[in-house]
Design a protein around this motif. Structure first.
Motif, PDB file in Angstrom:
ATOM      1  N   ARG A 202       0.830  -1.201   0.000  1.00 23.41           N
ATOM      2  CA  ARG A 202       0.000   0.000   0.000  1.00 23.41           C
ATOM      3  C   ARG A 202       0.874   1.265   0.000  1.00 23.41           C
ATOM      4  NH1 ARG A 202      -5.327   0.900   2.232  1.00 23.41           N
ATOM      5  NH2 ARG A 202      -5.417  -1.299   2.745  1.00 23.41           N
ATOM      6  N   VAL A 203       0.579   2.208  -0.873  1.00 25.56           N
ATOM      7  CA  VAL A 203       1.332   3.478  -0.850  1.00 25.56           C
ATOM      8  C   VAL A 203       0.387   4.628  -0.474  1.00 25.56           C
ATOM      9  CG1 VAL A 203       2.917   2.673  -2.671  1.00 25.56           C
ATOM     10  CG2 VAL A 203       1.025   4.183  -3.268  1.00 25.56           C
ATOM     11  N   LYS A 204       0.975   5.613   0.220  1.00 26.93           N
ATOM     12  CA  LYS A 204       0.193   6.763   0.656  1.00 26.93           C
ATOM     13  C   LYS A 204      -0.146   7.623  -0.555  1.00 26.93           C
ATOM     14  CE  LYS A 204       0.976  10.412   3.894  1.00 26.93           C
ATOM     15  NZ  LYS A 204       1.978  11.077   4.688  1.00 26.93           N
ATOM     16  N   TYR A 205      -1.318   8.268  -0.535  1.00 26.08           N
ATOM     17  CA  TYR A 205      -1.634   9.186  -1.625  1.00 26.08           C
ATOM     18  C   TYR A 205      -1.056  10.563  -1.304  1.00 26.08           C
ATOM     19  CZ  TYR A 205      -3.914  12.433  -4.653  1.00 26.08           C
ATOM     20  OH  TYR A 205      -4.113  13.439  -5.548  1.00 26.08           O
ATOM     21  N   LEU A 206      -0.294  11.125  -2.228  1.00 30.05           N
ATOM     22  CA  LEU A 206       0.225  12.488  -2.044  1.00 30.05           C
ATOM     23  C   LEU A 206      -0.253  13.346  -3.203  1.00 30.05           C
ATOM     24  CD1 LEU A 206       4.005  12.001  -1.062  1.00 30.05           C
ATOM     25  CD2 LEU A 206       2.075  12.415   0.463  1.00 30.05           C
ATOM     26  N   SER A 207      -0.549  14.605  -2.900  1.00 31.07           N
ATOM     27  CA  SER A 207      -0.913  15.520  -3.985  1.00 31.07           C
ATOM     28  C   SER A 207       0.345  15.841  -4.796  1.00 31.07           C
ATOM     29  CB  SER A 207      -1.500  16.808  -3.415  1.00 31.07           C
ATOM     30  OG  SER A 207      -0.467  17.539  -2.795  1.00 31.07           O
ATOM     31  N   ILE A 208       0.162  16.371  -5.993  1.00 29.97           N
ATOM     32  CA  ILE A 208       1.293  16.688  -6.877  1.00 29.97           C
ATOM     33  C   ILE A 208       2.310  17.603  -6.169  1.00 29.97           C
ATOM     34  CG2 ILE A 208       1.828  18.113  -8.931  1.00 29.97           C
ATOM     35  CD1 ILE A 208       1.091  15.248  -9.614  1.00 29.97           C
TER      36      ILE A 208
ATOM     37  N   HIS B 191      15.594  -1.151   0.864  1.00 25.60           N
ATOM     38  CA  HIS B 191      14.766  -0.831   2.037  1.00 25.60           C
ATOM     39  C   HIS B 191      14.369   0.644   2.016  1.00 25.60           C
ATOM     40  CE1 HIS B 191      14.888  -4.593   4.350  1.00 25.60           C
ATOM     41  NE2 HIS B 191      16.106  -4.748   3.865  1.00 25.60           N
ATOM     42  N   LEU B 192      15.302   1.495   1.578  1.00 22.07           N
ATOM     43  CA  LEU B 192      14.987   2.919   1.460  1.00 22.07           C
ATOM     44  C   LEU B 192      13.910   3.141   0.398  1.00 22.07           C
ATOM     45  CD1 LEU B 192      15.664   5.915   2.122  1.00 22.07           C
ATOM     46  CD2 LEU B 192      17.446   5.780   0.363  1.00 22.07           C
ATOM     47  N   VAL B 193      14.032   2.422  -0.719  1.00 25.36           N
ATOM     48  CA  VAL B 193      13.032   2.523  -1.791  1.00 25.36           C
ATOM     49  C   VAL B 193      11.648   2.131  -1.257  1.00 25.36           C
ATOM     50  CG1 VAL B 193      12.273   1.475  -3.975  1.00 25.36           C
ATOM     51  CG2 VAL B 193      14.644   2.238  -3.710  1.00 25.36           C
ATOM     52  N   ASP B 194      11.582   1.046  -0.505  1.00 19.58           N
ATOM     53  CA  ASP B 194      10.297   0.627   0.090  1.00 19.58           C
ATOM     54  C   ASP B 194       9.690   1.778   0.895  1.00 19.58           C
ATOM     55  OD1 ASP B 194      10.504  -1.883  -0.962  1.00 19.58           O
ATOM     56  OD2 ASP B 194      11.057  -2.881   0.911  1.00 19.58           O
ATOM     57  N   ARG B 195      10.506   2.414   1.702  1.00 20.68           N
ATOM     58  CA  ARG B 195      10.026   3.484   2.574  1.00 20.68           C
ATOM     59  C   ARG B 195       9.520   4.683   1.737  1.00 20.68           C
ATOM     60  NH1 ARG B 195      11.269   6.360   7.419  1.00 20.68           N
ATOM     61  NH2 ARG B 195      10.123   8.301   7.145  1.00 20.68           N
ATOM     62  N   LEU B 196      10.325   5.085   0.744  1.00 21.94           N
ATOM     63  CA  LEU B 196       9.956   6.269  -0.047  1.00 21.94           C
ATOM     64  C   LEU B 196       8.719   5.993  -0.891  1.00 21.94           C
ATOM     65  CD1 LEU B 196      13.569   7.289  -1.157  1.00 21.94           C
ATOM     66  CD2 LEU B 196      12.176   8.389   0.607  1.00 21.94           C
ATOM     67  N   MET B 197       8.609   4.758  -1.411  1.00 21.91           N
ATOM     68  CA  MET B 197       7.419   4.381  -2.188  1.00 21.91           C
ATOM     69  C   MET B 197       6.190   4.385  -1.289  1.00 21.91           C
ATOM     70  SD  MET B 197       7.818   3.773  -5.470  1.00 21.91           S
ATOM     71  CE  MET B 197       6.364   2.788  -5.803  1.00 21.91           C
ATOM     72  N   ARG B 198       6.303   3.756  -0.109  1.00 20.79           N
ATOM     73  CA  ARG B 198       5.147   3.696   0.801  1.00 20.79           C
ATOM     74  C   ARG B 198       4.732   5.099   1.218  1.00 20.79           C
ATOM     75  NH1 ARG B 198       7.548   0.806   4.665  1.00 20.79           N
ATOM     76  NH2 ARG B 198       8.317  -1.177   3.869  1.00 20.79           N
ATOM     77  N   ASP B 199       5.717   6.023   1.321  1.00 17.78           N
ATOM     78  CA  ASP B 199       5.396   7.412   1.675  1.00 17.78           C
ATOM     79  C   ASP B 199       4.706   8.146   0.528  1.00 17.78           C
ATOM     80  OD1 ASP B 199       6.393   7.059   4.169  1.00 17.78           O
ATOM     81  OD2 ASP B 199       8.229   8.223   3.883  1.00 17.78           O
ATOM     82  N   GLY B 200       4.664   7.534  -0.662  1.00 16.05           N
ATOM     83  CA  GLY B 200       3.894   8.100  -1.769  1.00 16.05           C
ATOM     84  C   GLY B 200       4.691   8.863  -2.810  1.00 16.05           C
ATOM     85  N   HIS B 201       6.016   8.792  -2.741  1.00 14.58           N
ATOM     86  CA  HIS B 201       6.830   9.553  -3.701  1.00 14.58           C
ATOM     87  C   HIS B 201       7.029   8.791  -5.011  1.00 14.58           C
ATOM     88  CE1 HIS B 201       7.508  12.572  -0.733  1.00 14.58           C
ATOM     89  NE2 HIS B 201       7.875  11.653   0.139  1.00 14.58           N
TER      90      HIS B 201
END
Ligand SMILES: O=C(O)[C@H]1O[C@H](OP(=O)(O)OP(=O)(O)OC[C@H]2O[C@@H](n3ccc(=O)[nH]c3=O)[C@H](O)[C@@H]2O)[C@H](O)[C@@H](O)[C@@H]1O
Length: 380
Positions: free
Chosen positions: A32-38, A56-66
Motif C-alpha cells: 500500500r502506498v500513501k496518496y500524495l498531492s502533486i 529498504h529505502l526505496v520501500d520506505r519512499l514508495m510507501r510514503d507516496g513519492h
C-alpha cells in the motif's frame, strides 16, 4: 482419424483458453502506498536502489507516496530486492552505471551506489574508486543541473582504524592511504570532499551520512560481512570464521533504524556529516557466540588470519544525530538478529539446492588463496 485429431485440437484449445483466462484475472498486488498531492510528491532518485540498504529505502519512499527512480548496475544489487514495485506507476528502474553521466529530472538524490562489503569492494579496487569518485561527481553534476538536494552515504570507514573512541564527526580519522581498504575509505573521503566543494562553490544542498555497520534482511548470501557470514555458517552447521583473535569491536545497526535516519537527515537542515549507527558495541567473538546461540546450533568458532588494517574498535558517537535529527536507533541486536536469521533461513533453504553459492573469504596472502583453492570450502 481426422475426427480424433480434431477432438485433440479442441481439447488443446480449451486448455489454452483456460490459461489465458487465468492470466487475465491476475492483477499484481503492490504494498500500500500513501496518496500524495502533486505538490507534496517528490521525484526521488536512489542510486544503488537495488542493493541491501537501497531497496529498504526505496520501500520506505514508495510507501510514503513519492515517485522513485532506481539506478543500479547490479554489481552487488539484485532485481529480487525491488521486484515488489515492478510495474507500479510511481516506480522506475534504470539499469545504468553511474560512472557514466545520467540525465533525468529529480528533486532529491539518495546517492548510495557503491560496493560496501570488504571482499566486494576489494574485488575490483579500481572500479570501487571510480564509482565513488566519478560516480559521485556525476551525481553532484546532476544535482547542480536540476537543482536537486543530494544525500551521500559515506561510511564509518572514513575514521580508518580509529585512535579516538567512540568516533565523533569531528574526528579526522586514521586511514592508510595505500592499504587494501584504501580503495573504499579514501574514495569515500574524497567523495565527502567533493560534496563540500559543490556545496560551497555551486550552492548545492548536500547531506552526508556516515553509516556504521548495518545488517538485516536482503544482505547478499555471499555478502562476506561478519553478520551474514556468521548466520549462514551457523545455519549450515559450518565453523564460524573469526578473523584474528576476535577482540576487535563493532557496533551493529538494524536496517530499519538506518532508513529512518537517512530520511530524517535528507529532510533536515543540517549539512555537515552525521554518524548513523547503533552505539551498542560488541567484540566480534561475542557476536559469533550470540549468533550461534540465537540460531540454536553449537558450531565451532575457528580463528583465521587477521585482516590487514582491520579497524580494532568502532562505535559511533551519535550526539549530532540525536540533537539535529531527533533520531536514535531503536532495535537491539538480538531482536534484529532474529528477523535477519528468519530471512537467511528461507534464502539458505532456497539456495542450498542450487549449489552455486559460497561464502566469500578474505584473501590476505597468496598462500591463503592456494589453501582455499585446494580445499573444498569454495567453488571458484
Ligand atoms: O559498516 C561500516 O561501518 C563499514 O565497515 C564495514 O567493514 P567492517 O566493519 O570491516 O565489516 P565486516 O566485514 O562485517 O567485519 C567486521 C569485523 O568482523 C571480522 N570478520 C568478518 C567476517 C568473518 O567471517 N569473520 C570475521 O571475524 C572482520 O575482520 C572485522 O573485524 C563494511 O565493510 C562497510 O560497508 C562499511 O562502510
Amino acid at each position: 482419424d481426422n475426427n480424433d485429431s480434431l477432438t485433440k485440437l479442441k481439447e488443446e484449445i480449451l486448455e489454452l483458453q483456460k490459461r489465458i483466462d487465468n492470466l487475465e484475472k491476475f492483477h499484481k498486488k503492490y504494498p500500500r502506498v500513501k496518496y500524495l498531492s502533486i505538490n507534496e510528491q517528490r521525484r526521488i532518485l536512489v542510486t544503488g536502489g537495488a542493493g541491501f540498504v537501497g531497496s529498504h529505502l526505496v520501500d520506505r519512499l514508495m510507501r510514503d507516496g513519492h515517485r522513485v527512480t532506481v539506478v543500479d548496475n547490479f554489481f552487488t544489487g539484485s532485481k529480487a530486492n525491488i521486484e515488489q514495485w515492478f510495474g507500479h506507476p510511481n516506480f522506475e528502474l534504470i539499469n545504468h552505471d553511474i560512472v557514466n553521466s545520467l540525465f533525468i529530472e529529480v528533486d532529491e538524490i539518495y546517492h548510495l551506489a557503491s560496493p560496501a562489503s570488504p571482499p566486494h569492494y576489494m574485488f575490483n579496487a579500481i572500479k570501487t574508486i571510480k564509482t565513488n569518485t566519478l560516480g559521485t561527481i556525476n551525481m553532484l553534476g546532476l544535482a547542480r543541473r536540476v537543482k536537486a538536494k543530494l544525500l551521500f552515504t559515506s561510511t564509518s570507514e572514513v575514521y580508518g582504524d580509529p585512535e579516538v573512541h567512540p568516533q565523533p564527526e569531528t574526528y579526522w580519522g586514521n586511514v592508510n592511504p595505500i592499504g587494501p581498504r584504501a580503495c573504499y575509505d579514501e574514495s569515500k573521503r574524497v567523495a565527502e570532499a567533493m560534496c563540500f566543494a559543490y556545496a560551497r562553490q555551486e550552492k548545492i544542498q548536500v547531506r552526508i551520512a556516515r553509516i556504521f555497520n548495518t545488517y538485516g534482511p536482503r544482505m547478499n548470501l555471499n555478502d562476506g560481512r561478519v553478520i551474514s557470514n556468521f548466520i549462514i555458517q551457523s545455519l549450515r552447521k559450518q565453523n564460524l570464521t573469526l578473523y584474528g583473535n576476535g577482540n576487535q569491536t563493532r557496533s551493529f545497526q538494524y536496517i530499519d533504524d538506518l532508513v529512518n535516519g537517512l530520511v530524517a537527515l535528507m529532510n533536515s537542515n543540517y549539512s555537515k556529516p552525521v554518524n548513523l549507527g547503533n552505539p551498542d558495541e560488541f567484540t566480534i567473538r561475542d557476536t559469533a557466540l550470540l549468533i550461534r546461540d540465537v540460531v540454536g546450533n553449537s558450531n565451532e568458532v575457528v580463528v583465521k588470519e587477521k585482516m590487514e588494517d582491520d579497524p580494532q574498535r568502532r562505535k559511533p558517537d551519535i550526539t549530532v544525530a540525536k540533537r539535529e535529527l531527533n533520531w536514535e536507533p531503536k532495535t537491539r541486536l538480538r531482536e534484529g538478529l532474529m528477523k535477519t536469521i528468519d530471512y537467511f533461513r528461507s534464502e539458505v533453504d532456497k539456495n542450498d539446492n542450487s549449489e552455486n553459492l559460497h561464502t566469500f573469504y578474505y584473501l590476505n596472502s597468496k598462500d591463503e588463496l592456494d589453501e582455499i583453492i585446494n580445499s573444498d570450502k569454495i567453488e571458484l
